[in-house]
Design a protein around this motif. Sequence first.
Motif, mmCIF file in Angstrom:
data_model
loop_
_atom_site.group_PDB
_atom_site.id
_atom_site.type_symbol
_atom_site.label_atom_id
_atom_site.label_comp_id
_atom_site.label_asym_id
_atom_site.label_seq_id
_atom_site.Cartn_x
_atom_site.Cartn_y
_atom_site.Cartn_z
ATOM 1 N N SER A 104 0.810 -5.497 0.751
ATOM 2 C CA SER A 104 0.721 -4.746 -0.489
ATOM 3 C C SER A 104 -0.241 -3.589 -0.303
ATOM 4 C CB SER A 104 0.216 -5.642 -1.620
ATOM 5 O OG SER A 104 1.104 -6.705 -1.857
ATOM 6 N N TRP A 105 -0.026 -2.535 -1.084
ATOM 7 C CA TRP A 105 -0.914 -1.380 -1.026
ATOM 8 C C TRP A 105 -1.085 -0.792 -2.414
ATOM 9 C CZ3 TRP A 105 1.123 3.364 -2.440
ATOM 10 C CH2 TRP A 105 2.513 3.493 -2.422
ATOM 11 N N THR A 106 -2.159 -0.041 -2.564
ATOM 12 C CA THR A 106 -2.419 0.660 -3.809
ATOM 13 C C THR A 106 -3.084 1.994 -3.495
ATOM 14 O OG1 THR A 106 -3.454 0.574 -6.000
ATOM 15 C CG2 THR A 106 -4.667 -0.451 -4.194
ATOM 16 N N ASN A 107 -2.810 2.956 -4.353
ATOM 17 C CA ASN A 107 -3.426 4.280 -4.173
ATOM 18 C C ASN A 107 -4.448 4.563 -5.275
ATOM 19 O OD1 ASN A 107 -1.752 4.640 -6.322
ATOM 20 N ND2 ASN A 107 -0.459 6.194 -5.383
ATOM 21 N N GLY A 108 -4.957 3.510 -5.886
ATOM 22 C CA GLY A 108 -5.978 3.651 -6.919
ATOM 23 C C GLY A 108 -5.433 3.598 -8.330
ATOM 24 N N GLY A 109 -4.112 3.639 -8.445
ATOM 25 C CA GLY A 109 -3.490 3.530 -9.759
ATOM 26 C C GLY A 109 -3.408 2.072 -10.182
ATOM 27 N N PRO A 110 -2.811 1.808 -11.343
ATOM 28 C CA PRO A 110 -2.736 0.432 -11.831
ATOM 29 C C PRO A 110 -1.685 -0.418 -11.122
ATOM 30 C CG PRO A 110 -1.665 1.919 -13.371
ATOM 31 C CD PRO A 110 -2.295 2.774 -12.315
ATOM 32 N N GLU A 111 -0.773 0.217 -10.358
ATOM 33 C CA GLU A 111 0.289 -0.543 -9.703
ATOM 34 C C GLU A 111 -0.118 -0.962 -8.298
ATOM 35 O OE1 GLU A 111 1.921 2.357 -12.516
ATOM 36 O OE2 GLU A 111 1.053 2.757 -10.563
ATOM 37 N N ARG A 112 0.500 -2.050 -7.872
ATOM 38 C CA ARG A 112 0.387 -2.502 -6.489
ATOM 39 C C ARG A 112 1.806 -2.555 -5.949
ATOM 40 N NH1 ARG A 112 -2.043 -8.316 -4.976
ATOM 41 N NH2 ARG A 112 -0.172 -8.925 -6.079
ATOM 42 N N PHE A 113 2.014 -1.994 -4.746
ATOM 43 C CA PHE A 113 3.345 -1.890 -4.166
ATOM 44 C C PHE A 113 3.472 -2.829 -2.968
ATOM 45 C CE2 PHE A 113 2.135 2.124 -6.083
ATOM 46 C CZ PHE A 113 3.168 2.321 -6.985
#
Length: 124
Positions: A104-113
């Motif tokens: 999983s990854w995140t770019n600082g937003g509320p979502e996790r991909f």
Amino acid sequence: MTFKHVISTTLFIYLLHGPLLAQSPPLAGEYVCQGESDGKPYTLVLVVQPHGESLHLEWIDGGEVVYKGLGIVQDGYLAALSMSQKGELVTVIYKIVPNGLEGSWTNGGPERFHEVCQQKRGNL
């Protein structure tokens, strides 16, 4: 310290830790990563290169490096912090699985991909 002592100590360390090292999957090489971001599927190539006790990572899209990162492996996981060419920070955690990585990854937003990376054949 004598030569004999150095050899016996080295042998002891290898016998103690060698089987654990042999079980660690080799991560160096190229991976094809697939996931979905903002409802759109994507495919990237991930290149992993050893750098001492850490790893250099590059995510490539269409032949262009879009993210560069630095990662470490611990307890079956690869954790990395990367930055895009535009300065966007991304945090990723992968579980090391047979023939690849799942994470999983995140770019600082509320979502996790979620992302799955399959190791390319012919890797080191």
